[in-house]
Design a protein around this motif. Structure first.
Motif, mmCIF file in Angstrom:
data_model
loop_
_atom_site.group_PDB
_atom_site.id
_atom_site.type_symbol
_atom_site.label_atom_id
_atom_site.label_comp_id
_atom_site.label_asym_id
_atom_site.label_seq_id
_atom_site.Cartn_x
_atom_site.Cartn_y
_atom_site.Cartn_z
ATOM 1 N N VAL A 163 0.835 -1.202 0.000
ATOM 2 C CA VAL A 163 0.000 0.000 0.000
ATOM 3 C C VAL A 163 0.875 1.259 0.000
ATOM 4 C CG1 VAL A 163 -1.745 1.288 1.289
ATOM 5 C CG2 VAL A 163 -1.897 -1.191 1.142
ATOM 6 N N LEU A 164 1.978 1.216 0.725
ATOM 7 C CA LEU A 164 2.854 2.386 0.795
ATOM 8 C C LEU A 164 3.804 2.459 -0.403
ATOM 9 C CD1 LEU A 164 3.776 2.133 4.603
ATOM 10 C CD2 LEU A 164 2.190 3.761 3.569
ATOM 11 N N GLY A 165 3.780 1.422 -1.257
ATOM 12 C CA GLY A 165 4.644 1.412 -2.431
ATOM 13 C C GLY A 165 6.117 1.313 -2.080
ATOM 14 N N ARG A 166 6.434 0.544 -1.032
ATOM 15 C CA ARG A 166 7.821 0.430 -0.595
ATOM 16 C C ARG A 166 8.432 -0.888 -1.075
ATOM 17 N NH1 ARG A 166 9.788 4.109 3.416
ATOM 18 N NH2 ARG A 166 11.563 2.735 3.060
ATOM 19 N N ASP A 167 9.735 -0.858 -1.341
ATOM 20 C CA ASP A 167 10.445 -2.106 -1.629
ATOM 21 C C ASP A 167 10.636 -2.855 -0.324
ATOM 22 O OD1 ASP A 167 10.691 -1.693 -4.329
ATOM 23 O OD2 ASP A 167 12.516 -0.480 -4.084
ATOM 24 N N ASP A 168 10.575 -4.197 -0.414
ATOM 25 C CA ASP A 168 10.770 -4.999 0.789
ATOM 26 C C ASP A 168 12.256 -4.993 1.149
ATOM 27 O OD1 ASP A 168 11.060 -6.944 2.715
ATOM 28 O OD2 ASP A 168 9.543 -8.269 1.831
ATOM 29 N N PRO A 169 12.618 -4.395 2.303
ATOM 30 C CA PRO A 169 14.046 -4.338 2.645
ATOM 31 C C PRO A 169 14.670 -5.708 2.854
ATOM 32 C CG PRO A 169 12.680 -3.388 4.408
ATOM 33 C CD PRO A 169 11.767 -3.743 3.288
ATOM 34 N N PHE A 170 13.828 -6.743 3.104
ATOM 35 C CA PHE A 170 14.367 -8.079 3.311
ATOM 36 C C PHE A 170 14.323 -8.918 2.032
ATOM 37 C CE2 PHE A 170 12.975 -6.815 7.577
ATOM 38 C CZ PHE A 170 14.130 -7.077 8.295
ATOM 39 N N GLY A 171 13.690 -8.381 0.960
ATOM 40 C CA GLY A 171 13.607 -9.116 -0.292
ATOM 41 C C GLY A 171 12.834 -10.421 -0.206
ATOM 42 N N MET A 172 11.753 -10.445 0.609
ATOM 43 C CA MET A 172 10.924 -11.653 0.672
ATOM 44 C C MET A 172 10.067 -11.714 -0.589
ATOM 45 S SD MET A 172 11.861 -13.000 3.513
ATOM 46 C CE MET A 172 10.754 -14.089 4.396
ATOM 47 N N PRO A 173 9.486 -12.914 -0.915
ATOM 48 C CA PRO A 173 8.682 -13.027 -2.145
ATOM 49 C C PRO A 173 7.571 -11.975 -2.212
ATOM 50 C CG PRO A 173 9.010 -15.169 -1.134
ATOM 51 C CD PRO A 173 9.582 -14.167 -0.186
ATOM 52 N N GLY A 174 7.353 -11.415 -3.410
ATOM 53 C CA GLY A 174 6.381 -10.335 -3.586
ATOM 54 C C GLY A 174 4.961 -10.742 -3.232
ATOM 55 N N TRP A 175 4.622 -12.024 -3.458
ATOM 56 C CA TRP A 175 3.219 -12.426 -3.234
ATOM 57 C C TRP A 175 2.866 -12.448 -1.750
ATOM 58 C CZ3 TRP A 175 2.293 -16.918 -0.490
ATOM 59 C CH2 TRP A 175 3.341 -17.842 -0.420
ATOM 60 N N PHE A 176 3.875 -12.419 -0.867
ATOM 61 C CA PHE A 176 3.596 -12.328 0.566
ATOM 62 C C PHE A 176 2.737 -11.098 0.875
ATOM 63 C CE2 PHE A 176 7.137 -14.907 2.876
ATOM 64 C CZ PHE A 176 6.753 -16.024 2.172
ATOM 65 N N GLN A 177 2.895 -10.047 0.053
ATOM 66 C CA GLN A 177 2.171 -8.801 0.319
ATOM 67 C C GLN A 177 0.663 -8.954 0.120
ATOM 68 O OE1 GLN A 177 4.224 -5.725 -1.897
ATOM 69 N NE2 GLN A 177 6.185 -6.189 -0.905
ATOM 70 N N PHE A 178 0.274 -10.051 -0.555
ATOM 71 C CA PHE A 178 -1.160 -10.299 -0.743
ATOM 72 C C PHE A 178 -1.617 -11.536 0.029
ATOM 73 C CE2 PHE A 178 0.693 -8.275 -4.431
ATOM 74 C CZ PHE A 178 -0.078 -7.126 -4.534
ATOM 75 N N ALA A 179 -0.732 -12.076 0.853
ATOM 76 C CA ALA A 179 -1.003 -13.378 1.467
ATOM 77 C C ALA A 179 -1.609 -13.274 2.870
ATOM 78 C CB ALA A 179 0.281 -14.207 1.507
ATOM 79 N N SER A 180 -1.940 -12.043 3.322
ATOM 80 C CA SER A 180 -2.469 -11.907 4.683
ATOM 81 C C SER A 180 -3.702 -12.774 4.946
ATOM 82 C CB SER A 180 -2.776 -10.444 4.992
ATOM 83 O OG SER A 180 -1.578 -9.733 5.107
ATOM 84 N N PRO A 181 -4.684 -12.820 4.001
ATOM 85 C CA PRO A 181 -5.857 -13.667 4.273
ATOM 86 C C PRO A 181 -5.474 -15.130 4.480
ATOM 87 C CG PRO A 181 -6.305 -12.194 2.441
ATOM 88 C CD PRO A 181 -4.839 -12.063 2.749
ATOM 89 N N LEU A 182 -4.479 -15.595 3.730
ATOM 90 C CA LEU A 182 -4.021 -16.975 3.883
ATOM 91 C C LEU A 182 -3.451 -17.187 5.282
ATOM 92 C CD1 LEU A 182 -3.377 -19.734 2.514
ATOM 93 C CD2 LEU A 182 -1.132 -18.775 1.942
ATOM 94 N N ALA A 183 -2.595 -16.239 5.716
ATOM 95 C CA ALA A 183 -2.018 -16.329 7.058
ATOM 96 C C ALA A 183 -3.119 -16.334 8.115
ATOM 97 C CB ALA A 183 -1.062 -15.167 7.297
ATOM 98 N N ALA A 184 -4.170 -15.517 7.864
ATOM 99 C CA ALA A 184 -5.278 -15.430 8.821
ATOM 100 C C ALA A 184 -5.994 -16.769 8.925
ATOM 101 C CB ALA A 184 -6.247 -14.331 8.389
ATOM 102 N N VAL A 185 -6.295 -17.374 7.766
ATOM 103 C CA VAL A 185 -7.020 -18.654 7.767
ATOM 104 C C VAL A 185 -6.203 -19.721 8.478
ATOM 105 C CG1 VAL A 185 -7.859 -20.516 6.278
ATOM 106 C CG2 VAL A 185 -8.369 -18.135 5.702
ATOM 107 N N VAL A 186 -4.905 -19.774 8.182
ATOM 108 C CA VAL A 186 -4.053 -20.792 8.795
ATOM 109 C C VAL A 186 -3.995 -20.592 10.310
ATOM 110 C CG1 VAL A 186 -1.681 -21.640 8.976
ATOM 111 C CG2 VAL A 186 -2.660 -21.133 6.728
ATOM 112 N N THR A 187 -3.817 -19.321 10.759
ATOM 113 C CA THR A 187 -3.709 -19.055 12.203
ATOM 114 C C THR A 187 -5.000 -19.424 12.921
ATOM 115 O OG1 THR A 187 -2.415 -17.142 11.543
ATOM 116 C CG2 THR A 187 -2.939 -17.322 13.876
#
Lengths: 268, 273
Positions: free
Chosen positions: A224-248
């Motif tokens: 949302v802030l248009g920032r580069d990931d300083p850790f260089g994790m996979p880009g799709w993680f940025q859309f994976a919150s619902p998945l993390a929510a379901v798993v948790t």
């Protein structure tokens, strides 16, 4: 589906009971609401004072940190308001109230979560909304970013729901260890009020795969802030919150069932 | 000159019982030590980021800042920054009316609960103070007390911090005489305590008048003053001033406790009585 609605109705019935009960001490109620809003507001004043000594915190501006802070505080606030009472499960076990609850025709989790429901926690949500609203003015919005933001807040609340329920279950085994869960719930909220770039990579990996609070705000906020990931994790993680929510949530419900099965009344 | 008499032994007995009572809950203590350590780690990384960007913020260096975080976690429960301790028992006894029994004991109510709270603080210092500090020292580069004098000053400052905190918590609990329920006042008071004790952020970072105000309020005696003594920021005459500041607030607050208690017992009808 009809069953879920039924549970929600029962939840609201019990919650309404407790709202009326809280009014028995109106002065206390008002001060509790103000006090809760104050705790969280002073929290943000703390961040603001930090920034009076800094231009940026690990590469993030005050508005960006406000966005992260607002998102995580909102997620925690929603979860805490709806199901925060689950923290008290150890007390119910100790006093035998859990036995009473087990005899009632409403699911145990619904009863425990709705018990001692209190609107005073709305103080946190209000304060989080104010900070979030202010920070949102600095965001360059697009329809996709709005969508990711909405999913971020909903997923954030769900992840905290999972942490509250999952870690509270420890109290089925040791009734007085309620504070253990705080390290993950309130600790998770404290971690995510900072940009995760202040932590070493190992911590971020743990916050992604073990206790997935990085999905509460960090990954979606990077998008949302248009920032580069300083850790260089996979880009799709940025859309994976619902998945993390379901798993948790799924994991926490599993732990809950195990806990309830393990439960033997204090009287037995 | 006064010699040690029966009433002194009584206070020791009360403190010992409180110590033992709190030590019953071992799982709670372990869980608390774990939580204190987690928050210590989070705070350390946040402060390291801050002091990396501004190496001399508030006159601390990064070593001071990280040590400060762990001192704060060690004192959090010891001083009962956001409430709790024996004053919670008092508030509950006021609500139920059991306080009537406390009032006809042949010993002052304030002394009774203070002795108990010092016993509790002692237990929390030895467990939830010491254990997280060891964790912090293993993970981060913590500073030892600046000098033997600083260590001695710290040893004096901690019980004084507990007494100042007790004074405030007793007043909060006493509000139950009028409101029946202390929880609202307690949360408000806790909010101020977290902010103005320096738990959230060292008071040395507070800008301008806010900093001056924060350093003058009683909450500064909770964490900021003991930590500054440990770090050797207050030495010589300034060290005496720091301890004097704590003593002054302790005396003022305990005086207020007596006054409030007097007013409460005159005006308020005990429930059920």
């Amino acid at each position: 589906m009809a069953e879920a609605l039924q549970h929600a109705r029962r939840y609201l019935d019990i919650a309404w009971l407790w709202i009326r009960a809280a009014w028995a001490y109106p002065a206390s109620f008002v001060m509790l609401a103000i006090g809760n809003a104050m705790i969280t507001s002073l929290d943000f004043v703390g961040l603001w004072i930090m920034f009076s000594h800094l231009d940026d915190l690990a590469g993030f501006s005050l508005a960006e940190v406000g966005f992260l802070y607002g998102a995580s505080s909102l997620g925690l606030g929603i979860a805490d308001t709806l199901i925060g009472s689950v923290e008290r499960i150890g007390t119910y076990v100790r006093t035998g109230r859990l036995d009473q609850m087990l005899t009632k025709p409403v699911p145990l989790l619904v009863q425990v979560c709705a018990d001692q429901f209190t609107l005073r926690r709305l103080g946190r949500i209000t304060q989080a909304l104010v900070v979030f609203g202010w920070a949102a003015a600095y965001v360059d919005w697009s329809p996709l970013r709005v969508l990711v933001t909405v999913s971020m807040v909903a997923s954030g609340a769900a992840v905290f729901f999972g942490l509250f329920v999952g870690f509270s279950c420890i109290q089925f085994w040791t009734t007085d260890a309620s504070e253990f869960a705080n390290a993950f719930t309130y600790g998770g909220a404290t971690i995510t009020q900072y940009p995760l770039s202040i932590f070493p990579r190992e911590v971020l990996v743990a916050l992604t795969f073990v206790i997935p609070v990085a999905f509460v705000n960090w990954y979606p906020a990077l998008f949302v802030l248009g920032r580069d990931d300083p850790f260089g994790m996979p880009g799709w993680f940025q859309f994976a919150s619902p998945l993390a929510a379901v798993v948790t949530v799924a994991a926490s419900l599993l732990v809950w069932r195990t806990g309830v099965r393990h439960y033997t009344s204090t009287g037995s | 000159m006064r010699t040690i008499g029966g009433s002194d032994l009584l206070y020791v007995a009360i403190a010992t019982r409180a110590f033992r009572r709190y030590s019953t809950y071992q799982a709670a203590t372990l869980a608390g030590i774990f939580t204190n350590s987690v928050f210590g780690i989070i705070g350390s990384f946040a402060y390291l980021a801050l002091w990396r960007a501004n190496a001399n913020a508030g006159g601390y260096d990064s070593g001071d800042a990280v040590t400060y975080v762990w001192l704060g976690q060690a004192l959090l429960m010891t001083v009962a920054v956001w409430g709790g301790g024996t004053t919670d028992d008092l508030a509950e006894r006021i609500r139920t009316g059991d306080v009537a029994i406390d009032l006809y004991r042949p010993i002052g109510l304030v002394q009774w609960y203070l002795a108990g709270d010092l016993g509790r603080a002692c237990y929390h210092l030895l467990t939830r103070g010491l254990a997280p500090t060891v964790v912090g020292a293993v993970l981060f580069d913590l500073k030892a007390p600046e000098s033997p004098v600083a260590l001695l000053g710290f040893v004096l400052a901690v019980p004084l911090a507990v007494v100042v905190s007790f004074g405030i918590r007793f007043l909060v609990a006493s509000s139950a005489f009028w409101l029946l329920d202390q929880s609202g006042v307690k949360v408000m008071s806790g909010a101020f305590a977290i902010f103005f004790s320096g738990l959230m952020l060292p008071l040395v970072l507070f800008p301008g008048w806010l900093g001056t105000l924060a350093q003058a309020l009683p909450w500064a005696a909770f964490i900021q003053v003991p930590a500054d003594i440990w770090l050797g920021k207050r030495t010589g005459g300034d060290l005496v001033m720091a301890l004097g500041f704590q003593v002054l607030w302790a005396v003022v607050l305990l005086g207020c406790c007596r006054l409030v208690l007097g007013a409460a017992t005159r005006k308020v009808v005990v429930q059920g009585g």
